[in-house]
Design a protein around this motif. Structure first.
Motif, mmCIF file in Angstrom:
data_model
loop_
_atom_site.group_PDB
_atom_site.id
_atom_site.type_symbol
_atom_site.label_atom_id
_atom_site.label_comp_id
_atom_site.label_asym_id
_atom_site.label_seq_id
_atom_site.Cartn_x
_atom_site.Cartn_y
_atom_site.Cartn_z
ATOM 1 N N GLU A 155 0.863 -1.182 0.000
ATOM 2 C CA GLU A 155 0.000 0.000 0.000
ATOM 3 C C GLU A 155 0.898 1.230 0.000
ATOM 4 O OE1 GLU A 155 -2.979 1.804 3.192
ATOM 5 O OE2 GLU A 155 -3.884 0.090 2.139
ATOM 6 N N VAL A 156 0.773 2.053 -1.033
ATOM 7 C CA VAL A 156 1.690 3.185 -1.198
ATOM 8 C C VAL A 156 0.900 4.456 -1.495
ATOM 9 C CG1 VAL A 156 3.530 1.690 -2.041
ATOM 10 C CG2 VAL A 156 1.992 2.768 -3.679
ATOM 11 N N ASN A 157 1.517 5.591 -1.201
ATOM 12 C CA ASN A 157 0.916 6.868 -1.529
ATOM 13 C C ASN A 157 0.985 7.091 -3.035
ATOM 14 O OD1 ASN A 157 0.418 7.592 1.194
ATOM 15 N ND2 ASN A 157 2.524 8.295 1.420
ATOM 16 N N GLY A 158 -0.047 7.717 -3.584
ATOM 17 C CA GLY A 158 -0.048 8.002 -5.016
ATOM 18 C C GLY A 158 -1.416 7.742 -5.611
ATOM 19 N N SER A 159 -1.479 7.895 -6.924
ATOM 20 C CA SER A 159 -2.748 7.701 -7.626
ATOM 21 C C SER A 159 -2.560 6.699 -8.763
ATOM 22 C CB SER A 159 -3.238 9.037 -8.209
ATOM 23 O OG SER A 159 -2.375 9.479 -9.249
ATOM 24 N N ILE A 160 -3.690 6.192 -9.243
ATOM 25 C CA ILE A 160 -3.675 5.285 -10.386
ATOM 26 C C ILE A 160 -3.002 5.963 -11.580
ATOM 27 C CG2 ILE A 160 -5.155 4.217 -12.129
ATOM 28 C CD1 ILE A 160 -5.141 2.537 -9.694
ATOM 29 N N HIS A 161 -3.337 7.211 -11.812
ATOM 30 C CA HIS A 161 -2.795 7.946 -12.963
ATOM 31 C C HIS A 161 -1.278 8.066 -12.867
ATOM 32 C CE1 HIS A 161 -2.546 10.862 -16.211
ATOM 33 N NE2 HIS A 161 -1.842 11.645 -15.414
ATOM 34 N N GLU A 162 -0.766 8.357 -11.679
ATOM 35 C CA GLU A 162 0.674 8.525 -11.506
ATOM 36 C C GLU A 162 1.421 7.236 -11.824
ATOM 37 O OE1 GLU A 162 1.104 9.823 -7.503
ATOM 38 O OE2 GLU A 162 0.257 11.806 -7.865
ATOM 39 N N LEU A 163 0.940 6.118 -11.302
ATOM 40 C CA LEU A 163 1.621 4.849 -11.551
ATOM 41 C C LEU A 163 1.474 4.402 -13.003
ATOM 42 C CD1 LEU A 163 1.043 2.703 -8.343
ATOM 43 C CD2 LEU A 163 2.924 4.211 -8.913
ATOM 44 N N ALA A 164 0.320 4.681 -13.597
ATOM 45 C CA ALA A 164 0.112 4.293 -14.999
ATOM 46 C C ALA A 164 1.130 4.948 -15.913
ATOM 47 C CB ALA A 164 -1.311 4.658 -15.439
ATOM 48 N N SER A 165 1.552 6.165 -15.581
ATOM 49 C CA SER A 165 2.507 6.884 -16.429
ATOM 50 C C SER A 165 3.886 6.235 -16.429
ATOM 51 C CB SER A 165 2.620 8.351 -15.976
ATOM 52 O OG SER A 165 3.222 8.445 -14.694
ATOM 53 N N HIS A 166 4.148 5.332 -15.457
ATOM 54 C CA HIS A 166 5.452 4.673 -15.369
ATOM 55 C C HIS A 166 5.444 3.246 -15.922
ATOM 56 C CE1 HIS A 166 7.280 7.893 -13.052
ATOM 57 N NE2 HIS A 166 6.225 7.899 -12.260
ATOM 58 N N LEU A 167 4.291 2.777 -16.365
ATOM 59 C CA LEU A 167 4.191 1.417 -16.898
ATOM 60 C C LEU A 167 4.449 1.445 -18.397
ATOM 61 C CD1 LEU A 167 1.036 0.223 -14.917
ATOM 62 C CD2 LEU A 167 3.443 -0.253 -14.396
ATOM 63 N N THR A 168 5.426 0.686 -18.846
ATOM 64 C CA THR A 168 5.884 0.786 -20.234
ATOM 65 C C THR A 168 5.325 -0.305 -21.151
ATOM 66 O OG1 THR A 168 7.880 -0.462 -19.629
ATOM 67 C CG2 THR A 168 8.010 1.936 -19.571
ATOM 68 N N ALA A 169 4.930 -1.437 -20.608
ATOM 69 C CA ALA A 169 4.448 -2.531 -21.454
ATOM 70 C C ALA A 169 3.033 -2.250 -21.944
ATOM 71 C CB ALA A 169 4.492 -3.852 -20.686
ATOM 72 N N ASP A 170 2.684 -2.862 -23.092
ATOM 73 C CA ASP A 170 1.364 -2.616 -23.670
ATOM 74 C C ASP A 170 0.301 -3.578 -23.162
ATOM 75 O OD1 ASP A 170 2.121 -4.940 -24.871
ATOM 76 O OD2 ASP A 170 2.010 -4.205 -26.939
ATOM 77 N N ASN A 171 0.655 -4.420 -22.185
ATOM 78 C CA ASN A 171 -0.327 -5.374 -21.661
ATOM 79 C C ASN A 171 -1.026 -4.868 -20.395
ATOM 80 O OD1 ASN A 171 2.621 -6.237 -21.076
ATOM 81 N ND2 ASN A 171 1.518 -6.929 -19.252
ATOM 82 N N PHE A 172 -0.775 -3.601 -20.015
ATOM 83 C CA PHE A 172 -1.456 -3.034 -18.860
ATOM 84 C C PHE A 172 -2.706 -2.288 -19.326
ATOM 85 C CE2 PHE A 172 2.788 -3.596 -17.070
ATOM 86 C CZ PHE A 172 2.476 -4.171 -15.846
ATOM 87 N N PHE A 173 -3.840 -2.695 -18.780
ATOM 88 C CA PHE A 173 -5.104 -2.039 -19.113
ATOM 89 C C PHE A 173 -5.490 -1.080 -17.991
ATOM 90 C CE2 PHE A 173 -9.800 -1.995 -18.790
ATOM 91 C CZ PHE A 173 -10.060 -1.342 -19.983
ATOM 92 N N ASN A 174 -5.573 0.200 -18.315
ATOM 93 C CA ASN A 174 -5.937 1.189 -17.299
ATOM 94 C C ASN A 174 -7.208 1.953 -17.682
ATOM 95 O OD1 ASN A 174 -4.810 2.628 -19.372
ATOM 96 N ND2 ASN A 174 -3.668 4.046 -18.092
ATOM 97 N N GLY A 175 -8.127 1.233 -18.324
ATOM 98 C CA GLY A 175 -9.394 1.851 -18.697
ATOM 99 C C GLY A 175 -10.393 1.941 -17.561
ATOM 100 N N PHE A 176 -10.055 1.375 -16.400
ATOM 101 C CA PHE A 176 -10.904 1.489 -15.216
ATOM 102 C C PHE A 176 -10.464 2.687 -14.385
ATOM 103 C CE2 PHE A 176 -10.778 -3.388 -15.439
ATOM 104 C CZ PHE A 176 -11.829 -3.417 -16.332
ATOM 105 N N GLN A 177 -11.379 3.285 -13.664
ATOM 106 C CA GLN A 177 -11.027 4.425 -12.808
ATOM 107 C C GLN A 177 -10.237 3.993 -11.578
ATOM 108 O OE1 GLN A 177 -14.582 6.599 -11.836
ATOM 109 N NE2 GLN A 177 -14.631 7.654 -13.810
ATOM 110 N N SER A 178 -10.478 2.793 -11.104
ATOM 111 C CA SER A 178 -9.896 2.370 -9.827
ATOM 112 C C SER A 178 -8.914 1.209 -9.943
ATOM 113 C CB SER A 178 -11.020 1.976 -8.848
ATOM 114 O OG SER A 178 -11.890 3.064 -8.621
ATOM 115 N N TYR A 179 -8.653 0.739 -11.162
ATOM 116 C CA TYR A 179 -7.771 -0.410 -11.328
ATOM 117 C C TYR A 179 -6.862 -0.244 -12.544
ATOM 118 C CZ TYR A 179 -10.521 -3.310 -8.061
ATOM 119 O OH TYR A 179 -11.144 -3.826 -6.956
#
Length: 248
Positions: free
Chosen positions: A182-206
């Protein structure tokens, strides 16, 4: 890998750090930045980050050790690191070459605070470093760095199962193949650091790593991950995931 900025002028250090953050994001280089005003602070952290690292060093530091001497000491610990000298004194560029510190580049301060003129120089250097890294480590796995309990933890992105927003708090839960944080931050912040194309971030909370999805019930909106965790979504939301998987 860490990118170090050592600049004793606070205004210049903050501006250069901001420029670097923007360019790293544009180039999709997920590298954390350590910004310091004192060379001894940089040297003190090197045992924990032996490299290869990237170093942007002001030559004329207001300290007992100038940028060139700092580079010499860095080379003792990190012989394969990328050293970039930053200075208004372009006449010292030759000295940096003959100092046996094997610099990657020299960045003039002439256009500092003029982003339109300064940024192309900066990007050229970062692209050269990126190209070299890709040649030397073509299959190097991507990592996500998170801060947990005062510690910096590097997680292989391949090992990430999903990231979940913690309700009513600016925190997220990062779930991997063998742990959860459990870490401080937001979904949007972490999504910006994910480089592979297999991450789906079309959900608001996942954010879901589709490589770790075991089963999907599109009728009921149930997703079972490879560790057995079952996640539930609405029919409208699960349709986005179905479209994402089909497009892959």
């Amino acid at each position: 890998m860490i990118l170090y900025v050592c600049e004793d002028d606070l205004k210049e250090r903050l501006w250069l750090t901001t420029c670097l953050e923007n360019e790293l994001k544009e180039l999709n280089m997920d590298i954390p930045i350590e910004s310091e005003g004192r060379p001894e602070k940089v040297l003190a952290t090197l045992p924990d980050h032996p490299g290869p690292n990237i170093y942007f060093l002001d030559i004329q530091l207001n300290a007992a050790v100038d940028g060139i001497e700092l580079a010499r000491r860095i080379r003792e610990v990190d012989p394969l690191g990328y050293i970039v000298y930053v200075s208004i004194r372009e006449d010292r560029a030759f000295e940096t070459i003959t100092s046996m510190t094997m610099p990657t580049g020299f960045l003039s301060k002439e256009f500092m605070f003029d982003a339109e003129k300064f940024t192309p120089q900066l990007r050229q250097i970062l692209v050269a470093i990126q190209d070299h890294l890709n040649q030397v480590h073509p299959n190097q796995p991507a990592y996500l760095e998170i801060k947990n309990g005062g510690f910096l933890i590097r997680l292989r992105q391949d090992d990430l199962l999903y990231i979940e927003k913690v309700r009513r708090l600016k925190k997220v839960t990062v779930v991997t193949t063998n742990n959860r944080y459990e870490v401080n931050g937001s979904i949007h912040e972490l999504a910006s650091h994910l480089t592979a194309d297999n991450f789906f971030n079309g959900f608001q909370s996942y954010i879901l790593n589709t490589e770790h999805i075991q089963t999907v019930n599109f009728t009921l909106g149930h997703v079972t991950m490879s560790n057995g965790d079952e996640l539930n979504f609405s029919r409208g939301t699960i349709k986005k995931l179905r479209d994402f998987i089909r497009e892959k």
